[in-house]
Design a protein around this motif. Structure first.
Motif, PDB file in Angstrom:
ATOM      1  N   UNK A  47       0.837  -1.205   0.000  1.00  0.00           N
ATOM      2  CA  UNK A  47       0.000   0.000   0.000  1.00  0.00           C
ATOM      3  C   UNK A  47       0.878   1.264   0.000  1.00  0.00           C
ATOM      4  N   UNK A  48       1.926   1.264   0.822  1.00  0.00           N
ATOM      5  CA  UNK A  48       2.844   2.406   0.869  1.00  0.00           C
ATOM      6  C   UNK A  48       3.538   2.627  -0.476  1.00  0.00           C
ATOM      7  N   UNK A  99       3.949   5.763  -5.444  1.00  0.00           N
ATOM      8  CA  UNK A  99       3.918   5.748  -6.907  1.00  0.00           C
ATOM      9  C   UNK A  99       2.914   6.771  -7.444  1.00  0.00           C
ATOM     10  N   UNK A 100       1.743   6.826  -6.822  1.00  0.00           N
ATOM     11  CA  UNK A 100       0.722   7.806  -7.226  1.00  0.00           C
ATOM     12  C   UNK A 100       1.211   9.229  -6.978  1.00  0.00           C
ATOM     13  N   UNK A 101       1.828   9.441  -5.826  1.00  0.00           N
ATOM     14  CA  UNK A 101       2.355  10.768  -5.514  1.00  0.00           C
ATOM     15  C   UNK A 101       3.419  11.195  -6.522  1.00  0.00           C
ATOM     16  N   UNK A 102       4.331  10.285  -6.821  1.00  0.00           N
ATOM     17  CA  UNK A 102       5.385  10.602  -7.789  1.00  0.00           C
ATOM     18  C   UNK A 102       4.804  10.870  -9.167  1.00  0.00           C
ATOM     19  N   UNK A 103       3.790  10.112  -9.553  1.00  0.00           N
ATOM     20  CA  UNK A 103       3.133  10.340 -10.841  1.00  0.00           C
ATOM     21  C   UNK A 103       2.511  11.728 -10.909  1.00  0.00           C
ATOM     22  N   UNK A 104       1.876  12.142  -9.816  1.00  0.00           N
ATOM     23  CA  UNK A 104       1.279  13.471  -9.755  1.00  0.00           C
ATOM     24  C   UNK A 104       2.332  14.558  -9.829  1.00  0.00           C
ATOM     25  N   UNK A 105       3.440  14.357  -9.119  1.00  0.00           N
ATOM     26  CA  UNK A 105       4.523  15.339  -9.155  1.00  0.00           C
ATOM     27  C   UNK A 105       5.143  15.420 -10.550  1.00  0.00           C
ATOM     28  N   UNK A 106       5.266  14.283 -11.191  1.00  0.00           N
ATOM     29  CA  UNK A 106       5.835  14.266 -12.539  1.00  0.00           C
ATOM     30  C   UNK A 106       4.923  14.997 -13.520  1.00  0.00           C
ATOM     31  N   UNK A 107       3.621  14.808 -13.405  1.00  0.00           N
ATOM     32  CA  UNK A 107       2.674  15.526 -14.267  1.00  0.00           C
ATOM     33  C   UNK A 107       2.762  17.029 -14.039  1.00  0.00           C
TER      34      UNK A 107
END
Length: 66
Positions: free
Chosen positions: A10-11, A16-24
């Protein structure tokens, strides 16, 4: 200290979701910063002075009168 494998998974997914958002967000900001229209909108006097100076230089270089 030992975590449950489901908790670890889960962590990882959360990161991964956080990094994807930051990358966008980074991609959007980079696209905006490299857009010439954004530069002109933020620095209109600098662009105007540069274009005016380039025009004077071209007129002096290629002008018919000397």
């Amino acid at each position: 200290m030992a975590e449950d494998p489901n908790e670890i998974e889960h962590n990882i997914e959360s990161r991964r979701r956080d990094l994807g958002g930051h990358l966008d967000e980074l991609e959007t900001r980079l696209r905006e910063e490299t857009n010439w229209r954004t530069y002109v909108r933020r620095n209109p006097l600098t662009v105007l002075a540069t274009v005016f100076g380039a025009g004077l230089m071209l007129a002096y270089t290629f002008g018919g009168r000397r």
